[in-house]
Write a protein that holds these residues in place. Structure first.
Motif, short mmCIF file in Angstrom:
data_model
loop_
_atom_site.label_atom_id
_atom_site.label_comp_id
_atom_site.label_asym_id
_atom_site.label_seq_id
_atom_site.Cartn_x
_atom_site.Cartn_y
_atom_site.Cartn_z
N LEU A 348 41.39 31.16 42.30
CA LEU A 348 41.20 31.17 43.75
C LEU A 348 41.40 32.55 44.34
CD1 LEU A 348 40.71 29.38 46.29
CD2 LEU A 348 43.21 29.15 46.45
N VAL A 349 42.26 33.37 43.73
CA VAL A 349 42.65 34.63 44.36
C VAL A 349 42.27 35.87 43.55
CG1 VAL A 349 44.53 33.64 45.71
CG2 VAL A 349 44.98 34.37 43.35
N GLU A 350 41.90 35.71 42.29
CA GLU A 350 41.53 36.87 41.48
C GLU A 350 40.07 37.24 41.70
OE1 GLU A 350 44.27 37.27 37.52
OE2 GLU A 350 42.53 35.96 37.40
N ARG A 351 39.82 38.54 41.84
CA ARG A 351 38.47 39.05 41.95
C ARG A 351 38.38 40.32 41.11
NH1 ARG A 351 38.40 34.79 43.64
NH2 ARG A 351 37.55 33.94 45.60
N ARG A 352 37.23 40.54 40.50
CA ARG A 352 37.05 41.73 39.67
C ARG A 352 37.21 42.98 40.52
NH1 ARG A 352 31.73 39.43 36.48
NH2 ARG A 352 32.85 38.15 34.95
N GLY A 353 37.91 43.97 39.96
CA GLY A 353 38.09 45.24 40.64
C GLY A 353 39.08 45.19 41.78
N GLU A 354 39.90 44.15 41.83
CA GLU A 354 40.84 44.00 42.94
C GLU A 354 42.17 43.49 42.40
OE1 GLU A 354 39.67 42.11 46.96
OE2 GLU A 354 40.70 40.49 45.89
N VAL A 355 43.29 44.05 42.84
CA VAL A 355 44.59 43.57 42.40
C VAL A 355 44.82 42.19 43.01
CG1 VAL A 355 45.56 45.86 42.10
CG2 VAL A 355 45.79 44.72 44.31
N ILE A 356 45.54 41.35 42.27
CA ILE A 356 45.69 39.96 42.69
C ILE A 356 46.46 39.82 43.99
CG2 ILE A 356 47.82 39.51 41.42
CD1 ILE A 356 46.56 36.76 40.65
N ASP A 357 47.33 40.79 44.30
CA ASP A 357 48.09 40.72 45.55
C ASP A 357 47.18 40.69 46.77
OD1 ASP A 357 50.36 40.73 44.06
OD2 ASP A 357 50.92 42.80 44.47
N VAL A 358 46.05 41.37 46.67
CA VAL A 358 45.09 41.36 47.79
C VAL A 358 44.56 39.95 48.00
CG1 VAL A 358 42.86 42.23 48.60
CG2 VAL A 358 44.47 43.77 47.44
N GLY A 359 44.23 39.27 46.91
CA GLY A 359 43.74 37.91 47.03
C GLY A 359 44.79 36.95 47.55
N ILE A 360 46.03 37.14 47.14
CA ILE A 360 47.11 36.26 47.62
C ILE A 360 47.32 36.46 49.12
CG2 ILE A 360 49.58 35.80 47.48
CD1 ILE A 360 49.37 36.42 44.47
N GLN A 361 47.28 37.71 49.57
CA GLN A 361 47.42 37.97 50.99
C GLN A 361 46.24 37.38 51.78
OE1 GLN A 361 50.11 39.22 52.64
NE2 GLN A 361 48.92 38.45 54.35
N ARG A 362 45.06 37.44 51.20
CA ARG A 362 43.89 36.83 51.84
C ARG A 362 44.09 35.32 51.98
NH1 ARG A 362 40.33 37.94 48.10
NH2 ARG A 362 39.97 40.06 48.84
N THR A 389 35.00 33.93 39.33
CA THR A 389 34.45 33.89 37.97
C THR A 389 35.30 33.03 37.05
OG1 THR A 389 35.65 35.92 37.39
CG2 THR A 389 33.38 36.16 38.19
N ASP A 390 36.30 32.35 37.59
CA ASP A 390 37.17 31.49 36.81
C ASP A 390 37.28 30.15 37.51
OD1 ASP A 390 38.85 30.63 34.85
OD2 ASP A 390 40.48 32.03 35.28
N ASP A 391 37.79 29.16 36.79
CA ASP A 391 37.99 27.85 37.41
C ASP A 391 38.94 27.97 38.60
OD1 ASP A 391 36.57 27.04 35.25
OD2 ASP A 391 38.00 25.55 34.57
N ILE A 392 38.77 27.10 39.56
CA ILE A 392 39.65 27.05 40.74
C ILE A 392 40.21 25.65 40.87
CG2 ILE A 392 39.76 27.14 43.26
CD1 ILE A 392 37.54 29.25 43.17
N ALA A 393 41.52 25.54 40.95
CA ALA A 393 42.18 24.29 41.30
C ALA A 393 43.06 24.58 42.52
CB ALA A 393 43.02 23.76 40.15
N LEU A 394 42.99 23.71 43.50
CA LEU A 394 43.71 23.89 44.76
C LEU A 394 44.28 22.54 45.18
CD1 LEU A 394 44.43 25.44 47.43
CD2 LEU A 394 42.13 24.82 48.23
N LEU A 395 45.54 22.55 45.59
CA LEU A 395 46.21 21.32 45.99
C LEU A 395 47.05 21.60 47.24
CD1 LEU A 395 46.96 18.35 45.31
CD2 LEU A 395 48.76 19.24 43.83
N ALA A 396 46.83 20.82 48.29
CA ALA A 396 47.58 20.98 49.54
C ALA A 396 48.36 19.70 49.83
CB ALA A 396 46.64 21.30 50.70
#
Length: 405
Positions: A348-362, A389-396
């Motif tokens: 859900l938060v990882e993107r190529r060329g981007e540190v994962i912290d950016v995705g978590i903050q998003r 580019t990877d599977d996404i699982a999300l639970l709220a």
């Protein structure tokens, strides 16, 4: 059977195996047609493809012409044993002008009366995936041109086999994964819940899962996890871990103890696999969350009147990292009325060329407290999951604020 045409003509006829008409065939029909053309072009009596069972280190008869009984009987040849086994082990073509009884281990091949053999390894990604061999019922000396033509046919067979195996693997993994994901989250007092699962766009199906269950004590178990790797194997391991964690949850009073038992299972029965898991227990009155993390990303809590935040809980080692490690920990956090707990996998938060912290903050910026379905919908729209580019699982999990006492 007579060989016909010059080298160029024979090459063209082998290359024609990749033409548009054959590309529409299924893998089985493709291999059958390929072997027919190989027999015709090389002027041989038998042709067979044996694919490698990596775990057993055996070659399995998969397609044959003139040796169909090998396929029907499921003939298996150990790597290094006999004619085909030597080709797989040594990774280069082998010719036998005069076959002797000790040269082959398949009783069908020898019983057929094959006098001369030529075989080549089949490769994919630099690794041997099988063997293609042809034979004659009369003595024959195979030429360098014969070897090159058979290698070309082996390349075609490798492409078809890998494509077919990949499609079947992905379909089977996706079917298994969907069968293990809850079709309906349980109705539990004091909370409403929603979830999303999206298979990876590039990497293929993997071992992501989520689970929610009510325990006899009234506590609510919440799980999200990710088995390393992709494909059917990861999905199978995921299913075993999911079932085991449910069983351990019934006999453990805290999530760390359950993850400790699950880690022991991984070491004993799933050696070589790694998994990250979040296991949370929400109290019967829905005011407290007990949380333990085995290498998994920390969840997000969104409460009314304050920004969504990453819960700063300790993260222990993933499951399967080693038999000796510090005791697993769990912490308790408050679950305010109308708050939302967001659990997710890294896709859900990882993107190529981007540190994962950016995705978590998003992700934090996209989360607002409210009904779980609305929370999930907003997250999926805001985070542009089509770029994943990877599977996404999300639970709220949303606390409705109703008193459960």
């Amino acid at each position: 059977m007579m060989r016909g045409g010059g080298s160029d003509e024979r090459l063209r006829r082998i290359e024609a195996v990749a033409d548009a008409a054959l590309s529409q065939l299924g893998v089985t029909d493709f291999l059958d047609e390929l072997l027919d053309r190989v027999r015709e072009v090389l002027g041989v009596d038998t042709a067979a493809i044996l694919l490698l069972d990596v775990h057993a280190q055996q070659l399995v008869a998969t397609a044959a012409k003139g040796l169909e009984e090998e396929v029907r009987r499921g003939v298996r040849i150990s790597v290094g044993s006999g004619f085909a086994g030597r080709i797989a082990r040594d990774r280069h073509p082998v010719t036998l002008d005069n076959v002797a009884s000790g040269d082959v281990v398949s009783p069908i091949l020898f019983g057929k009366g094959v006098r001369s053999l030529l075989g080549v390894p089949m490769f994919a990604g630099g690794e041997v995936i099988g063997v293609l061999h042809v034979g004659c019922l009369t003595p024959r000396r195979f030429t360098d041109d014969d070897v090159k033509l058979l290698q070309l046919a082996g390349e075609r067979a490798s492409l078809a086999s890998q494509a077919g195996a990949g499609n079947m693997d992905r379909a089977a993994a996706l079917a298994l994964q969907r069968s293990l994901l809850p079709t309906h989250l349980p109705d539990a007092p004091g909370v409403d819940m929603a979830a999303r699962y999206v298979p990876g766009h590039d990497a293929g199906v993997g071992g992501d899962w989520y689970d929610v269950f009510t325990l006899p004590s009234g506590w609510l178990g919440v799980v999200i996890g990710d088995v390393s790797g992709h494909g059917l194997r990861s999905a199978v391991v995921m299913g075993r871990l999911r079932s085991a964690l449910r069983a351990y949850a019934l006999v453990c009073d805290d999530p760390a103890s359950a993850l400790t038992l699950l880690d022991r299972k991984v070491h004993h029965f799933e050696t070589g696999n790694l998994a990250t898991v979040l296991y949370a227990m929400i109290s019967p009155d829905r005011t407290t969350i007990r949380l333990s993390l085995a290498g998994h990303l920390q969840p997000i809590l969104a409460a009314p009147g304050r920004p969504a935040r990453v819960l700063n809980n300790p993260v222990d080692l993933p499951l399967g990292t080693g038999p000796r490690q510090p005791a697993r920990r769990y912490t308790e956090v408050a679950f305010p009325p109308e708050a939302a707990l967001i659990c997710y996998t890294d896709g859900l938060v990882e993107r190529r060329g981007e540190v994962i912290d950016v995705g978590i903050q998003r992700l934090c910026s996209a989360v607002e407290p409210g009904p779980a379905e609305s929370v999930c919908a907003r997250i999926m729209i805001t985070l542009a999951v089509e770029q994943a580019t990877d599977d996404i699982a999300l639970l709220a999990i949303h606390s409705t604020g109703q008193d459960q006492s």
